[in-house]
Write a protein that holds these residues in place. Structure first.
Motif, PDB file in Angstrom:
ATOM      1  N   LEU A  94      59.422  41.566 -34.097  1.00  0.00           N
ATOM      2  CA  LEU A  94      58.836  40.424 -33.379  1.00  0.00           C
ATOM      3  C   LEU A  94      57.710  39.814 -34.214  1.00  0.00           C
ATOM      4  O   LEU A  94      57.666  38.600 -34.429  1.00  0.00           O
ATOM      5  CB  LEU A  94      58.315  40.860 -31.997  1.00  0.00           C
ATOM      6  N   GLN A 125      66.642  38.408 -33.804  1.00  0.00           N
ATOM      7  CA  GLN A 125      67.617  37.964 -32.799  1.00  0.00           C
ATOM      8  C   GLN A 125      68.853  38.867 -32.738  1.00  0.00           C
ATOM      9  O   GLN A 125      69.464  39.004 -31.682  1.00  0.00           O
ATOM     10  CB  GLN A 125      68.006  36.501 -33.028  1.00  0.00           C
ATOM     11  N   GLU A 144      62.366  43.055 -19.741  1.00  0.00           N
ATOM     12  CA  GLU A 144      62.893  42.825 -21.090  1.00  0.00           C
ATOM     13  C   GLU A 144      62.465  43.945 -22.032  1.00  0.00           C
ATOM     14  O   GLU A 144      61.348  44.426 -21.951  1.00  0.00           O
ATOM     15  CB  GLU A 144      62.309  41.510 -21.596  1.00  0.00           C
ATOM     16  N   GLU A 155      65.201  40.606 -16.499  1.00  0.00           N
ATOM     17  CA  GLU A 155      64.456  39.560 -17.185  1.00  0.00           C
ATOM     18  C   GLU A 155      65.344  38.959 -18.273  1.00  0.00           C
ATOM     19  O   GLU A 155      65.877  39.673 -19.112  1.00  0.00           O
ATOM     20  CB  GLU A 155      63.201  40.186 -17.808  1.00  0.00           C
ATOM     21  N   ARG A 156      65.478  37.654 -18.207  1.00  0.00           N
ATOM     22  CA  ARG A 156      66.305  36.932 -19.172  1.00  0.00           C
ATOM     23  C   ARG A 156      67.722  37.488 -19.231  1.00  0.00           C
ATOM     24  O   ARG A 156      68.149  38.285 -18.407  1.00  0.00           O
ATOM     25  CB  ARG A 156      65.671  36.942 -20.561  1.00  0.00           C
ATOM     26  N   ARG A 201      46.494  36.117 -22.341  1.00  0.00           N
ATOM     27  CA  ARG A 201      47.007  37.491 -22.403  1.00  0.00           C
ATOM     28  C   ARG A 201      46.869  38.098 -23.794  1.00  0.00           C
ATOM     29  O   ARG A 201      46.872  39.313 -23.937  1.00  0.00           O
ATOM     30  CB  ARG A 201      48.439  37.561 -21.886  1.00  0.00           C
ATOM     31  N   ALA A 261      68.896  34.289 -24.712  1.00  0.00           N
ATOM     32  CA  ALA A 261      68.577  34.726 -26.078  1.00  0.00           C
ATOM     33  C   ALA A 261      69.258  33.796 -27.083  1.00  0.00           C
ATOM     34  O   ALA A 261      68.654  33.353 -28.059  1.00  0.00           O
ATOM     35  CB  ALA A 261      69.034  36.172 -26.288  1.00  0.00           C
ATOM     36  N   PHE A 299      66.512  30.777 -27.718  1.00  0.00           N
ATOM     37  CA  PHE A 299      65.743  31.237 -28.880  1.00  0.00           C
ATOM     38  C   PHE A 299      66.470  31.046 -30.206  1.00  0.00           C
ATOM     39  O   PHE A 299      65.895  30.520 -31.158  1.00  0.00           O
ATOM     40  CB  PHE A 299      65.305  32.692 -28.676  1.00  0.00           C
ATOM     41  N   TRP A 347      61.420  45.503 -29.384  1.00  0.00           N
ATOM     42  CA  TRP A 347      61.366  44.471 -30.426  1.00  0.00           C
ATOM     43  C   TRP A 347      60.098  44.597 -31.262  1.00  0.00           C
ATOM     44  O   TRP A 347      60.010  44.082 -32.361  1.00  0.00           O
ATOM     45  CB  TRP A 347      61.428  43.066 -29.829  1.00  0.00           C
ATOM     46  N   ILE A 369      51.517  31.237 -32.019  1.00  0.00           N
ATOM     47  CA  ILE A 369      52.416  30.282 -31.346  1.00  0.00           C
ATOM     48  C   ILE A 369      51.678  28.987 -31.009  1.00  0.00           C
ATOM     49  O   ILE A 369      50.703  28.991 -30.267  1.00  0.00           O
ATOM     50  CB  ILE A 369      52.996  30.897 -30.040  1.00  0.00           C
ATOM     51  N   ILE A 382      58.221  31.451 -22.429  1.00  0.00           N
ATOM     52  CA  ILE A 382      57.304  32.548 -22.748  1.00  0.00           C
ATOM     53  C   ILE A 382      56.064  32.386 -21.860  1.00  0.00           C
ATOM     54  O   ILE A 382      55.534  31.281 -21.747  1.00  0.00           O
ATOM     55  CB  ILE A 382      56.881  32.494 -24.241  1.00  0.00           C
ATOM     56  N   ALA A 383      55.660  33.471 -21.218  1.00  0.00           N
ATOM     57  CA  ALA A 383      54.485  33.481 -20.331  1.00  0.00           C
ATOM     58  C   ALA A 383      54.653  32.630 -19.071  1.00  0.00           C
ATOM     59  O   ALA A 383      53.676  32.158 -18.493  1.00  0.00           O
ATOM     60  CB  ALA A 383      53.218  33.079 -21.087  1.00  0.00           C
ATOM     61  N   SER A 384      55.896  32.427 -18.638  1.00  0.00           N
ATOM     62  CA  SER A 384      56.114  31.669 -17.403  1.00  0.00           C
ATOM     63  C   SER A 384      55.880  32.528 -16.167  1.00  0.00           C
ATOM     64  O   SER A 384      55.827  32.007 -15.049  1.00  0.00           O
ATOM     65  CB  SER A 384      57.530  31.088 -17.383  1.00  0.00           C
TER      66      SER A 384
HETATM   67  N1  DCP Z   1      61.362  36.358 -27.842  1.00  0.00           N
HETATM   68  C1  DCP Z   1      62.066  35.881 -28.942  1.00  0.00           C
HETATM   69  N2  DCP Z   1      63.415  35.782 -28.877  1.00  0.00           N
HETATM   70  C2  DCP Z   1      64.089  36.109 -27.756  1.00  0.00           C
HETATM   71  C3  DCP Z   1      63.393  36.578 -26.630  1.00  0.00           C
HETATM   72  C4  DCP Z   1      62.008  36.678 -26.702  1.00  0.00           C
HETATM   73  O1  DCP Z   1      61.463  35.550 -29.964  1.00  0.00           O
HETATM   74  N3  DCP Z   1      65.410  36.001 -27.739  1.00  0.00           N
HETATM   75  C5  DCP Z   1      59.896  36.541 -27.938  1.00  0.00           C
HETATM   76  C6  DCP Z   1      59.076  35.520 -27.222  1.00  0.00           C
HETATM   77  C7  DCP Z   1      57.845  36.282 -26.842  1.00  0.00           C
HETATM   78  C8  DCP Z   1      58.310  37.717 -26.664  1.00  0.00           C
HETATM   79  O2  DCP Z   1      59.557  37.789 -27.344  1.00  0.00           O
HETATM   80  O3  DCP Z   1      56.912  36.260 -27.916  1.00  0.00           O
HETATM   81  C9  DCP Z   1      58.463  38.103 -25.207  1.00  0.00           C
HETATM   82  O4  DCP Z   1      59.172  37.091 -24.593  1.00  0.00           O
HETATM   83  P1  DCP Z   1      59.283  36.737 -23.068  1.00  0.00           P
HETATM   84  O5  DCP Z   1      58.929  35.335 -22.806  1.00  0.00           O
HETATM   85  O6  DCP Z   1      60.649  37.049 -22.695  1.00  0.00           O
HETATM   86  O7  DCP Z   1      58.366  37.731 -22.294  1.00  0.00           O
HETATM   87  P2  DCP Z   1      57.005  37.405 -21.650  1.00  0.00           P
HETATM   88  O8  DCP Z   1      56.292  38.695 -21.550  1.00  0.00           O
HETATM   89  O9  DCP Z   1      56.360  36.301 -22.398  1.00  0.00           O
HETATM   90  O10 DCP Z   1      57.436  36.876 -20.232  1.00  0.00           O
HETATM   91  P3  DCP Z   1      56.492  36.533 -19.012  1.00  0.00           P
HETATM   92  O11 DCP Z   1      55.133  36.248 -19.506  1.00  0.00           O
HETATM   93  O12 DCP Z   1      57.173  35.350 -18.374  1.00  0.00           O
HETATM   94  O13 DCP Z   1      56.540  37.729 -18.160  1.00  0.00           O
END
Ligand code: DCP
Length: 229
Positions: A64, A79, A50, A102-103, A165, A108, A112, A55, A173, A28-30
């Motif tokens: 979410l 999920q 994504e 993305e992903r 962000r 998933a 997750f 969600w 988290i 997350i946030a990579s």
């Molecule tokens: N998430 C989850 N279960 C999943 C996929 C994602 O609980 N199977 C959650 C995690 C984050 C949100 O959804 O709170 C968004 O996830 P991402 O990490 O995929 O998206 P980001 O926007 O964080 O990615 P990045 O910052 O790398 O662009």
């Protein structure tokens, strides 16, 4: 070679003629979105981000947010919906010669869902039902992935970016959550000690600032788009 692949988008594997699919993976946030945005400026590439907006709003509900509030109660709900929306992305018609997304349905499940279950936040029956769905999908539906680009970060860096962000749902988290996801990613894509990796992996170190990251994306362009045949 890269140009001809981009122009025609043709990839012949197992006698099957189809377009290459590249999945961007990472914690997350990579920085997955930034990476996808960068390459979306390349012609002949289709970029799918994504479906996180879905969600956060399915018919007026926010699974979410519910999952972060009470993972034991709502983990399965989120999920199941993630699995559906990601599958929908995998199966949608590819509009350009190359797809970047993305992903994937794999992370998933392997990251997750696995994390919810392993950390004791998902009841065993929920995990069993999700696993049955997942196994059915990957055995009955072809979900081609040709390259995984792994944005490798430290959990602390992701934690800092997450705080910056300020996405409302994610305020709860803790660092430990990102550490757990990190270890699952490393075991899957680097150590190969957990689940089957569905495609070759290209690792890009992703703790750097934006400028350096963009520079690295450019440096890796050829490797990324010369998808292994
Ligand atoms: N998430 C989850 N279960 C999943 C996929 C994602 O609980 N199977 C959650 C995690 C984050 C949100 O959804 O709170 C968004 O996830 P991402 O990490 O995929 O998206 P980001 O926007 O964080 O990615 P990045 O910052 O790398 O662009």
């Amino acid at each position: 070679h890269i140009n001809s692949q981009l122009r025609t988008g043709k990839l012949v594997r197992n006698g099957e003629d189809r377009k290459p699919v590249i999945c961007i993976e990472g914690n997350i946030a990579s920085g997955k979105t930034t990476c996808l945005e960068y390459f979306s400026k390349t012609s002949n590439i289709e970029v799918l981000t994504e479906p996180v907006s879905k969600w956060r709003n399915v018919r007026g509900h926010n699974p979410l947010a519910l999952m972060y509030e009470d993972p034991a109660r709502w983990g399965l709900t989120l999920q199941t919906y993630v699995q559906l929306t990601v599958l929908d992305h995998h199966l949608s018609q590819i509009a350009a010669p190359v797809r970047m997304m993305e992903r994937s349905i794999y992370s998933a499940k392997y990251i997750f869902v696995e994390n919810l279950y392993k950390s004791g936040k998902m009841p065993e029956v929920d995990y069993a039902v999700l696993s049955e769905w997942f196994e059915w999908i990957i055995s009955n539906i072809s979900i081609p992935v040709d390259l995984i680009v792994y944005l490798q970060t430290s959990p602390q860096k992701c934690f800092d970016r997450l705080k910056q962000r300020c996405r409302e749902e994610e305020k709860v988290i803790p660092l430990e959550y990102l550490q757990a996801l990190h270890h699952l990613y490393e075991d899957w894509l680097i150590n190969h000690t957990s689940f089957k990796v569905p495609a070759p992996v290209l690792v890009i170190p992703a703790d750097h600032d934006l400028q350096k990251m963009l520079h690295q994306y450019e440096e890796n362009r050829e490797k990324i788009f010369t998808v292994p045949r």
